[in-house]
Design a protein around this motif. Sequence first.
Motif, PDB file in Angstrom:
ATOM      1  N   HIS A  15       0.608  -1.257   0.021  1.00 44.52           N
ATOM      2  CA  HIS A  15      -0.156  -0.047  -0.058  1.00 44.52           C
ATOM      3  C   HIS A  15       0.796   1.188  -0.063  1.00 44.52           C
ATOM      4  N   ILE A  16       1.935   1.258   0.564  1.00 43.63           N
ATOM      5  CA  ILE A  16       2.857   2.388   0.988  1.00 43.63           C
ATOM      6  C   ILE A  16       3.623   2.915  -0.525  1.00 43.63           C
ATOM      7  N   VAL A  17       4.184   1.655  -1.377  1.00 39.83           N
ATOM      8  CA  VAL A  17       4.613   1.697  -2.598  1.00 39.83           C
ATOM      9  C   VAL A  17       3.460   2.183  -3.603  1.00 39.83           C
ATOM     10  N   ALA A  18       2.361   1.630  -3.335  1.00 43.05           N
ATOM     11  CA  ALA A  18       1.096   1.989  -4.479  1.00 43.05           C
ATOM     12  C   ALA A  18       0.743   3.405  -4.191  1.00 43.05           C
ATOM     13  N   GLY A  19       0.891   4.085  -2.793  1.00 38.37           N
ATOM     14  CA  GLY A  19       0.176   5.254  -2.558  1.00 38.37           C
ATOM     15  C   GLY A  19       1.671   6.151  -3.028  1.00 38.37           C
ATOM     16  N   PHE A  20       2.795   5.704  -3.046  1.00 39.59           N
ATOM     17  CA  PHE A  20       3.928   6.774  -3.370  1.00 39.59           C
ATOM     18  C   PHE A  20       3.695   7.202  -4.795  1.00 39.59           C
ATOM     19  N   PHE A  21       3.447   6.012  -5.387  1.00 40.27           N
ATOM     20  CA  PHE A  21       3.326   6.178  -7.064  1.00 40.27           C
ATOM     21  C   PHE A  21       2.018   7.094  -7.389  1.00 40.27           C
ATOM     22  N   LEU A  22       0.989   6.756  -6.809  1.00 39.86           N
ATOM     23  CA  LEU A  22      -0.219   7.394  -6.930  1.00 39.86           C
ATOM     24  C   LEU A  22      -0.135   8.991  -6.669  1.00 39.86           C
ATOM     25  N   ALA A  23       0.610   9.335  -5.352  1.00 34.55           N
ATOM     26  CA  ALA A  23       1.088  10.735  -5.010  1.00 34.55           C
ATOM     27  C   ALA A  23       1.833  11.253  -6.118  1.00 34.55           C
ATOM     28  N   LEU A  24       2.726  10.722  -6.781  1.00 29.26           N
ATOM     29  CA  LEU A  24       3.588  11.322  -7.801  1.00 29.26           C
ATOM     30  C   LEU A  24       3.043  11.626  -9.183  1.00 29.26           C
ATOM     31  N   PHE A  25       2.087  10.735  -9.501  1.00 31.93           N
ATOM     32  CA  PHE A  25       1.264  10.702 -10.614  1.00 31.93           C
ATOM     33  C   PHE A  25       0.496  11.862 -10.367  1.00 31.93           C
ATOM     34  N   ALA A  26      -0.326  11.928  -9.232  1.00 32.62           N
ATOM     35  CA  ALA A  26      -1.091  12.952  -8.931  1.00 32.62           C
ATOM     36  C   ALA A  26      -0.508  14.443  -9.076  1.00 32.62           C
ATOM     37  N   LEU A  27       0.639  14.380  -8.236  1.00 32.45           N
ATOM     38  CA  LEU A  27       1.344  15.599  -8.173  1.00 32.45           C
ATOM     39  C   LEU A  27       1.733  16.328  -9.620  1.00 32.45           C
ATOM     40  N   TYR A  28       2.053  15.346 -10.369  1.00 37.12           N
ATOM     41  CA  TYR A  28       2.570  15.734 -11.900  1.00 37.12           C
ATOM     42  C   TYR A  28       1.301  16.400 -12.537  1.00 37.12           C
ATOM     43  N   PHE A  29       0.278  15.831 -12.430  1.00 38.51           N
ATOM     44  CA  PHE A  29      -1.000  16.426 -13.376  1.00 38.51           C
ATOM     45  C   PHE A  29      -1.513  17.443 -12.277  1.00 38.51           C
ATOM     46  N   PHE A  30      -1.407  17.587 -11.101  1.00 40.38           N
ATOM     47  CA  PHE A  30      -1.918  18.602 -10.350  1.00 40.38           C
ATOM     48  C   PHE A  30      -0.959  20.090 -10.821  1.00 40.38           C
ATOM     49  N   LEU A  31       0.160  19.725 -11.014  1.00 37.21           N
ATOM     50  CA  LEU A  31       1.223  20.897 -11.358  1.00 37.21           C
ATOM     51  C   LEU A  31       0.758  21.203 -12.830  1.00 37.21           C
ATOM     52  N   TYR A  32       0.833  20.330 -13.769  1.00 38.70           N
ATOM     53  CA  TYR A  32       0.789  20.633 -15.151  1.00 38.70           C
ATOM     54  C   TYR A  32      -0.511  21.055 -15.631  1.00 38.70           C
ATOM     55  N   ASP A  33      -1.756  20.622 -14.865  1.00 39.64           N
ATOM     56  CA  ASP A  33      -2.861  20.965 -15.316  1.00 39.64           C
ATOM     57  C   ASP A  33      -3.965  21.015 -14.296  1.00 39.64           C
ATOM     58  N   GLY A  34      -3.432  21.899 -13.043  1.00 42.20           N
ATOM     59  CA  GLY A  34      -4.300  22.142 -12.005  1.00 42.20           C
ATOM     60  C   GLY A  34      -5.410  22.807 -12.241  1.00 42.20           C
ATOM     61  N   PRO A  35      -5.516  23.805 -12.840  1.00 43.02           N
ATOM     62  CA  PRO A  35      -6.723  24.711 -13.247  1.00 43.02           C
ATOM     63  C   PRO A  35      -7.706  23.848 -13.943  1.00 43.02           C
ATOM     64  N   VAL A  36      -7.380  23.030 -14.828  1.00 45.30           N
ATOM     65  CA  VAL A  36      -8.243  22.185 -15.576  1.00 45.30           C
ATOM     66  C   VAL A  36      -9.116  21.214 -14.608  1.00 45.30           C
ATOM     67  N   VAL A  37      -8.283  20.595 -13.550  1.00 45.59           N
ATOM     68  CA  VAL A  37      -8.673  19.674 -12.749  1.00 45.59           C
ATOM     69  C   VAL A  37      -9.495  20.359 -11.757  1.00 45.59           C
ATOM     70  N   TRP A  38      -9.151  21.659 -11.389  1.00 50.88           N
ATOM     71  CA  TRP A  38     -10.136  22.331 -10.408  1.00 50.88           C
ATOM     72  C   TRP A  38     -11.495  22.755 -11.384  1.00 50.88           C
ATOM     73  N   GLY A  39     -11.200  22.997 -12.491  1.00 50.40           N
ATOM     74  CA  GLY A  39     -12.629  23.252 -13.293  1.00 50.40           C
ATOM     75  C   GLY A  39     -13.239  22.222 -13.546  1.00 50.40           C
TER      76      GLY A  39
END
Length: 205
Positions: free
Chosen positions: A120-144
């Motif tokens: 679970h820790i490993v899966a959560g780590f990679f999920l957090a990295l994946f989400a971090l990338y897209f939050f940075l890259y396309d945060g306004p679109v996600v918020w919309g």
Amino acid sequence: ILSEVVIPLLVALLLTALLQPVYQGLSRYVPRGLAAGITVIGTLAVVFGMLSFVGSQLTSQFEDMATKVTDGIDQIRRWLNATFGITDTQLEGYIDQARDWLSSGNLADTATSAGLTATHIVAGFFLALFALYFFLYDGPVVWGWVVRLFPSGARAKVHSSGVIAWAQLSSFTRATLLVAAADAAGIGLGAAILGVPFASGIALL
């Protein structure tokens, strides 16, 4: 199961609030996708670099730390003997009883639980990295997209409230980082003055 998704997303959200200025600075010179990737990889490099430094410090000062721990255990043993009259034989018996109690559980269940936790820790780590990338890259679109989940009459208020909340969260994460840096500097300096082994590693941790 819900926490295994929610917690990594919350971690990614906090990291996005902290790292957004870095991403914005990089995006002025390189494409947004590359800027987000550099920010994520750079953050990993800094964290793993610090952990590597801590590991090297621990390895180089392990003998000194082991000596200090042994001396501390001897002092505790003498204090127990002088204060409560507990002999070395009695103390060893108590330790053996505690060891037997800890090992009396189902080792298979313990190993299975530990394996699931690590997964679970490993899966959560990679999920957090994946989400971090897209939050940075396309945060306004996600918020919309999030705003559009609300009824049309409430979207303007939700959006304005989210903008204010995001500014506060960003300020909170940066203030937390500054407080942590000040604490680390004070702890490291105090440990160095007292001659504690592994002072720099303690400060980084």
